[in-house]
Design a protein around this motif. Structure first.
Motif, PDB file in Angstrom:
ATOM      1  N   UNK A 190      29.745  35.255  35.456  1.00  0.00           N
ATOM      2  CA  UNK A 190      28.348  34.876  35.208  1.00  0.00           C
ATOM      3  C   UNK A 190      27.527  36.146  35.373  1.00  0.00           C
ATOM      4  N   UNK A 191      26.218  36.038  35.252  1.00  0.00           N
ATOM      5  CA  UNK A 191      25.385  37.244  35.336  1.00  0.00           C
ATOM      6  C   UNK A 191      25.654  38.037  36.627  1.00  0.00           C
ATOM      7  N   UNK A 192      25.930  37.315  37.723  1.00  0.00           N
ATOM      8  CA  UNK A 192      26.059  37.992  39.012  1.00  0.00           C
ATOM      9  C   UNK A 192      27.411  37.808  39.690  1.00  0.00           C
ATOM     10  N   UNK A 193      28.378  37.245  39.002  1.00  0.00           N
ATOM     11  CA  UNK A 193      29.688  37.068  39.657  1.00  0.00           C
ATOM     12  C   UNK A 193      30.823  37.583  38.784  1.00  0.00           C
ATOM     13  N   UNK A 194      31.832  38.124  39.450  1.00  0.00           N
ATOM     14  CA  UNK A 194      32.998  38.713  38.804  1.00  0.00           C
ATOM     15  C   UNK A 194      34.234  38.185  39.514  1.00  0.00           C
ATOM     16  N   UNK A 195      35.213  37.851  38.741  1.00  0.00           N
ATOM     17  CA  UNK A 195      36.424  37.232  39.310  1.00  0.00           C
ATOM     18  C   UNK A 195      37.614  38.177  39.230  1.00  0.00           C
ATOM     19  N   UNK A 196      38.472  38.082  40.211  1.00  0.00           N
ATOM     20  CA  UNK A 196      39.810  38.672  40.118  1.00  0.00           C
ATOM     21  C   UNK A 196      40.776  37.492  40.116  1.00  0.00           C
ATOM     22  N   UNK A 197      41.467  37.278  39.024  1.00  0.00           N
ATOM     23  CA  UNK A 197      42.361  36.128  38.944  1.00  0.00           C
ATOM     24  C   UNK A 197      43.500  36.256  39.965  1.00  0.00           C
ATOM     25  N   UNK A 198      43.924  35.114  40.480  1.00  0.00           N
ATOM     26  CA  UNK A 198      45.007  35.114  41.479  1.00  0.00           C
ATOM     27  C   UNK A 198      46.334  35.392  40.782  1.00  0.00           C
ATOM     28  N   UNK A 199      46.835  36.578  40.963  1.00  0.00           N
ATOM     29  CA  UNK A 199      48.135  36.929  40.379  1.00  0.00           C
ATOM     30  C   UNK A 199      49.044  37.466  41.482  1.00  0.00           C
ATOM     31  N   UNK A 200      50.326  37.440  41.232  1.00  0.00           N
ATOM     32  CA  UNK A 200      51.295  37.971  42.205  1.00  0.00           C
ATOM     33  C   UNK A 200      51.159  37.246  43.537  1.00  0.00           C
ATOM     34  N   UNK A 201      51.096  38.011  44.613  1.00  0.00           N
ATOM     35  CA  UNK A 201      51.066  37.361  45.934  1.00  0.00           C
ATOM     36  C   UNK A 201      49.689  36.805  46.327  1.00  0.00           C
ATOM     37  N   UNK A 202      48.680  36.964  45.455  1.00  0.00           N
ATOM     38  CA  UNK A 202      47.347  36.428  45.793  1.00  0.00           C
ATOM     39  C   UNK A 202      47.408  34.894  45.839  1.00  0.00           C
ATOM     40  N   UNK A 203      46.885  34.329  46.910  1.00  0.00           N
ATOM     41  CA  UNK A 203      46.899  32.865  47.060  1.00  0.00           C
ATOM     42  C   UNK A 203      45.650  32.226  46.461  1.00  0.00           C
ATOM     43  N   UNK A 204      44.584  32.985  46.367  1.00  0.00           N
ATOM     44  CA  UNK A 204      43.317  32.495  45.793  1.00  0.00           C
ATOM     45  C   UNK A 204      42.735  33.616  44.932  1.00  0.00           C
ATOM     46  N   UNK A 206      39.814  36.346  43.661  1.00  0.00           N
ATOM     47  CA  UNK A 206      38.748  37.132  44.284  1.00  0.00           C
ATOM     48  C   UNK A 206      37.436  36.808  43.609  1.00  0.00           C
ATOM     49  N   UNK A 207      36.352  36.889  44.356  1.00  0.00           N
ATOM     50  CA  UNK A 207      35.014  36.632  43.804  1.00  0.00           C
ATOM     51  C   UNK A 207      34.074  37.718  44.323  1.00  0.00           C
ATOM     52  N   UNK A 208      33.582  38.536  43.406  1.00  0.00           N
ATOM     53  CA  UNK A 208      32.685  39.629  43.818  1.00  0.00           C
ATOM     54  C   UNK A 208      31.302  39.372  43.229  1.00  0.00           C
ATOM     55  N   UNK A 209      30.280  39.456  44.068  1.00  0.00           N
ATOM     56  CA  UNK A 209      28.909  39.333  43.590  1.00  0.00           C
ATOM     57  C   UNK A 209      28.401  40.729  43.229  1.00  0.00           C
ATOM     58  N   UNK A 210      27.784  40.837  42.063  1.00  0.00           N
ATOM     59  CA  UNK A 210      27.238  42.147  41.681  1.00  0.00           C
ATOM     60  C   UNK A 210      26.563  42.080  40.326  1.00  0.00           C
ATOM     61  N   UNK A 211      25.721  43.051  40.072  1.00  0.00           N
ATOM     62  CA  UNK A 211      25.148  43.224  38.744  1.00  0.00           C
ATOM     63  C   UNK A 211      26.080  44.159  37.977  1.00  0.00           C
ATOM     64  N   UNK A 212      25.831  44.335  36.695  1.00  0.00           N
ATOM     65  CA  UNK A 212      26.688  45.247  35.924  1.00  0.00           C
ATOM     66  C   UNK A 212      26.652  46.649  36.525  1.00  0.00           C
TER      67      UNK A 212
END
Lengths: 137, 477
Positions: free
Chosen positions: B10-24, B26-32
């Motif tokens: 979204x305008x202010x959120x960025x995701x890191x998809x759960x891959x490999x050993x990640x259980x959930x 990632x969610x980072x708040x930020x502008x471009x």
């Protein structure tokens, strides 16, 4: 191989690169690097002496504990290490003699909180040994 | 996990998809613009690493002041399930309960502007600051044990403040579960001479004023009025907290091996929440949390004395709020439709509970918890208010500051040849510090513009802007 240390870029903390001819040399250089950063490179006396024995979970852990020991000697006892002679023992242990300046708290101008395990490296190279350690400041 | 892919959601959120050993995920708040900086360091990797820890719930979250730390990123938030989860000292950091408090006075900016230079010196003398700074108060070993259990309440009991102060401190200035017997002799040795001192680095005491109000209702509830003089204090648990963290990492490394916890970074070493190792850590960490509350409370008393001595009764200070930045604590949050007790780690993040929450002081309950966001010494700081959206999205958490963009050595290079004290004085800001090196490392350019960070929180609905504060006099450690 020569021995030495330098700071490498890290946004929030202090990252140190260390190199030496052997593994024990890395520990000796680490002590000098810590004092250099605590005092901004002040020239220190080497009349006082301390002995340290430590055991770690492994050699990387031992390096973190060693650096923190050097820091604590400075913070709690006011002993600033100018040089160290380190002997590595089996089972990730060491014994060391430190020469430096006692009652030298006033010479500390920078705060280093602790060595961390983040991106900690300690490994042989074709020329000798190298290490990287990040210090929380 | 190296170089994880950041996908804008979204305008202010960025995701890191759960891959490999990640259980959930990632969610980072930020502008471009902020995310452009984030991509330059290794903090997204740290967000992904945190997501591999057992029992993590929802997302491994990072706030817009995210930057590369050790273990967790700075600006990291993660909550863990009571039964399956872990506690990790790397999710709290060395300066346990490093935090900020804000006070207001009856003075207006114009009342003090002619006295600023003298008062900045008063403030400097009042608060022990700098590397290894020591307390003016001598404590016995049993006094220290009382501090570790009672926190700010101990300081108030000893005459360093008022009972009313305790109402407006996170956890009322006294977190439960402290066990001084779990604090090592070395940690106590480090803490004994330092209670009531600022320390060094990014710690500060700042006199400022309210230069803009965005939310008049919340500002009035917090006692903030246009032009009103404020004081902000930023400090933590000093050497005692550092040593508690250091001691616990050793135990947690062994615990991680014992309980089979796979670590992508040894600094994330952890123990299951129900384990004896976790209990030991909570006992020691909560002691350090209380030490930090007492530390800020004592410095509040010193600042009050200096303010009254210079400006009379109008200089008296009311505490608005005190928040922790580095902590792991038990809270109840709505998870998948159920109220669950979870262990929330905030490392360089602020609690930001929304309106109506029982843990928000009664006086602020209609508007939400005050969220105090210091910027840098040359620009401004912000006061925000927590929201319901934060409760639903970030376990009631917000950003904690501007976030560094320059390393300390690069900041010193940028400051080389400049007369920083004069530059700031020309802007109307009087800086006092025992260390020109610290002032160089803390120049404005070393930090993101905190307005950009706050804009993300406000835009994402996590915390809403209430007021902006501008510095007038700053004591740096």
């Amino acid at each position: 191989m020569s021995r030495g240390f330098k700071s490498i870029e890290h946004t929030a903390d202090l990252a140190l690169a260390l190199w030496a001819e052997d593994e024990a040399g890395i520990f000796e250089v680490a002590a000098e690097a810590i004092t250099d950063n605590l005092t901004e490179g002040a020239t220190l006396g080497a009349e006082a002496r301390q002995r340290v024995t430590l055991r770690g979970l492994d050699h990387e852990d031992l390096l973190v504990r060693w650096i923190n020991e050097i820091l604590l000697l400075a913070i709690l006892d006011g002993f600033l290490t100018r040089r160290a002679s380190v002997r590595l023992l089996p089972e990730a242990a060491l014994e060391a003699t430190l020469w430096g300046e006692a009652e030298a708290s006033a010479r500390v101008v920078a705060e280093l909180k602790s060595a961390t395990y983040h991106h900690l490296e300690l490994a042989p190279t074709p020329e000798g040994w190298r290490a990287q350690v990040i210090i929380d400041v | 996990m190296k170089n994880p892919y950041l996908r804008q959601e979204s305008e202010y959120t960025w995701k890191i998809d759960a891959v490999g050993p990640m259980r959930v995920p990632g969610l980072i708040f930020g502008s471009e613009r902020i995310i452009e900086d984030v991509r330059q360091d290794r903090s997204p990797e740290q967000v992904a690493n945190v997501a591999t820890l057992p029992g993590i719930i929802g997302h491994s979250i990072a706030m817009p002041d995210i930057h590369w730390g050790y273990g967790f990123p700075i600006g990291g938030v993660a909550a863990f399930d009571e039964a399956e989860g872990v506690v990790s000292p790397g999710g709290v950091g060395y300066d346990i309960n490093c935090g900020v408090r804000l006070m207001t006075s009856g003075l207006q900016r114009e009342d003090i502007v002619d006295d600023l230079e003298r008062f900045s010196t008063d403030l400097y003398k009042a608060i022990p600051s700098g590397v290894g700074s020591k307390s003016p108060v001598s404590l016995s070993a049993s006094d220290l044990d009382e501090v570790l259990v009672e926190g700010a309440a101990w300081a108030v009991r000893k005459g360093y403040g008022r009972k009313a102060d305790l109402e407006v401190i996170e956890e009322r200035g006294q977190i439960r579960g402290a066990d001084p017997d779990k604090v090592s002799k070395r940690a106590k040795q480090r803490g004994l001479p330092q209670l009531g001192s600022l320390g060094s680095g990014n710690h500060f005491c700042e006199l400022g004023y309210v230069d803009e109000i965005y939310d008049p209702v919340a500002a009035a509830a917090f006692g903030l009025r246009q032009g009103g003089v404020t004081v902000m204090l930023h400090s933590g648990s000093r050497g005692l907290g550092y040593q508690v963290c250091d001691d616990s990492l050793r135990a947690m490394l062994e615990a991680s091996a014992k309980y089979g916890i796979k670590l992508p970074d040894r600094q994330l070493c952890a123990a299951p929440l129900g384990s004896p190792e976790a209990a030991d850590y909570f006992g020691a960490m909560n002691s350090a949390v209380n030490y930090a509350f007492a530390n800020r409370q004592m410095m509040t008393h010193f600042v009050r004395e200096a303010m009254r001595a210079r400006f009379g009764q109008a200089g008296d200070l009311d505490l608005v709020y005190d928040v922790c930045h580095n902590i792991a604590k038990w809270e109840t949050h709505l998870v998948e439709g159920q109220q669950r007790r979870v262990c929330v780690h905030r490392k360089g993040a602020t609690r930001a509970f929304g309106p109506g929450h029982a843990d928000v002081p009664r006086a602020y309950r209609e508007v939400g918890q005050p969220v105090l966001i210091p910027g840098d010494m040359g620009r401004y700081s912000f006061v925000l208010a927590g929201t319901q959206k934060a409760m639903e999205t970030t376990f009631g958490s917000s950003c904690h500051g501007a976030g560094r963009v320059l390393s300390r050595s690069k900041a010193r290079e940028a400051a080389k040849g400049r007369e920083l004290f004069k530059e700031l004085k020309a802007q109307g800001i009087y800086v006092r510090s025992p260390s020109p090196r610290t002032v160089a490392e803390e120049i404005s350019e070393a930090y993101k513009d905190v307005a950009d960070v706050v804009e993300v929180m406000d835009g994402a609905g996590i915390a809403r802007k209430v007021a902006r504060l501008v510095p007038l006099a700053v004591v740096k450690g």
